[in-house]
Design a protein around this motif. Sequence first.
Motif, PDB file in Angstrom:
ATOM      1  N   ALA A   1       0.885  -1.205   0.244  1.00 57.17           N
ATOM      2  CA  ALA A   1       0.013  -0.071   0.093  1.00 57.17           C
ATOM      3  C   ALA A   1       0.950   1.130  -0.100  1.00 57.17           C
ATOM      4  CB  ALA A   1      -1.073  -0.064   1.108  1.00 57.17           C
ATOM      5  N   ALA A  32       1.042   4.220  -2.795  1.00 51.05           N
ATOM      6  CA  ALA A  32       0.952   5.528  -2.591  1.00 51.05           C
ATOM      7  C   ALA A  32       2.102   6.331  -3.106  1.00 51.05           C
ATOM      8  CB  ALA A  32       0.961   6.041  -1.074  1.00 51.05           C
ATOM      9  N   THR A  70      -5.198  10.662  -2.469  1.00 49.84           N
ATOM     10  CA  THR A  70      -5.370   9.116  -2.800  1.00 49.84           C
ATOM     11  C   THR A  70      -4.069   8.374  -1.903  1.00 49.84           C
ATOM     12  OG1 THR A  70      -6.419   9.328  -4.719  1.00 49.84           O
ATOM     13  CG2 THR A  70      -5.362   7.293  -4.618  1.00 49.84           C
ATOM     14  N   TRP A  95      -3.932   5.789   1.093  1.00 45.57           N
ATOM     15  CA  TRP A  95      -3.189   4.604   1.161  1.00 45.57           C
ATOM     16  C   TRP A  95      -2.386   4.573   2.402  1.00 45.57           C
ATOM     17  CZ3 TRP A  95      -2.626   4.760  -4.665  1.00 45.57           C
ATOM     18  CH2 TRP A  95      -3.545   3.664  -5.315  1.00 45.57           C
ATOM     19  N   ILE A 127      -8.684  -0.430   1.358  1.00 44.51           N
ATOM     20  CA  ILE A 127      -7.740  -0.033   0.468  1.00 44.51           C
ATOM     21  C   ILE A 127      -8.122  -0.670  -1.045  1.00 44.51           C
ATOM     22  CG2 ILE A 127      -5.136  -1.191  -0.229  1.00 44.51           C
ATOM     23  CD1 ILE A 127      -4.751  -1.522   2.632  1.00 44.51           C
ATOM     24  N   SER A 153      -8.253   2.221  -4.354  1.00 47.25           N
ATOM     25  CA  SER A 153      -7.374   1.637  -5.539  1.00 47.25           C
ATOM     26  C   SER A 153      -8.234   1.866  -6.716  1.00 47.25           C
ATOM     27  CB  SER A 153      -6.968   0.194  -5.587  1.00 47.25           C
ATOM     28  OG  SER A 153      -5.942  -0.018  -4.322  1.00 47.25           O
ATOM     29  N   SER A 161      -8.557   5.269  -7.620  1.00 45.37           N
ATOM     30  CA  SER A 161      -7.401   5.754  -7.928  1.00 45.37           C
ATOM     31  C   SER A 161      -7.277   5.988  -9.513  1.00 45.37           C
ATOM     32  CB  SER A 161      -6.374   5.289  -7.394  1.00 45.37           C
ATOM     33  OG  SER A 161      -5.734   3.931  -8.041  1.00 45.37           O
ATOM     34  N   GLY A 183      -2.209  -1.448  -5.162  1.00 39.00           N
ATOM     35  CA  GLY A 183      -3.450  -1.294  -4.000  1.00 39.00           C
ATOM     36  C   GLY A 183      -4.097  -2.426  -3.956  1.00 39.00           C
TER      37      GLY A 183
END
Length: 121
Positions: free
Chosen positions: A24, A28, A55, A59, A80, A84, A87, A103
Amino acid sequence: MLLTTVSRRASPRPPRPWTPAVLALTAAGTVVVVPLVNLPFLALQQTWGVLQLLTATGWAALALRLLLRPRRTRPTGWWIMAVSLLSWFTATFGGLGVGMLLGLASGSLAVARRPCPDAPG
């Protein structure tokens, strides 16, 4: 006899989900770094560049929650995966897809993990 017996002490800390947390955090970092390396992508974002920072912050916060609350990995893993998928729309197509895939892998590992019953949190 002395060589065959193994004495194991109980670990002072419960096992933590390090792999999903590191994935994660890598996602990020990917979402933040990829647009900065390729400046044309940064120009396309204009004022929406704040969304990729949000975002990445999401994360990072969820990765920290994975480490601090190892018994709550399933709901955190679902969050998470939700970040994702979001994102893709908010962070330069999910960090050109790499951040989104990292993610999703992190979230799925967190959801699949069985929490330790004696873990705090």
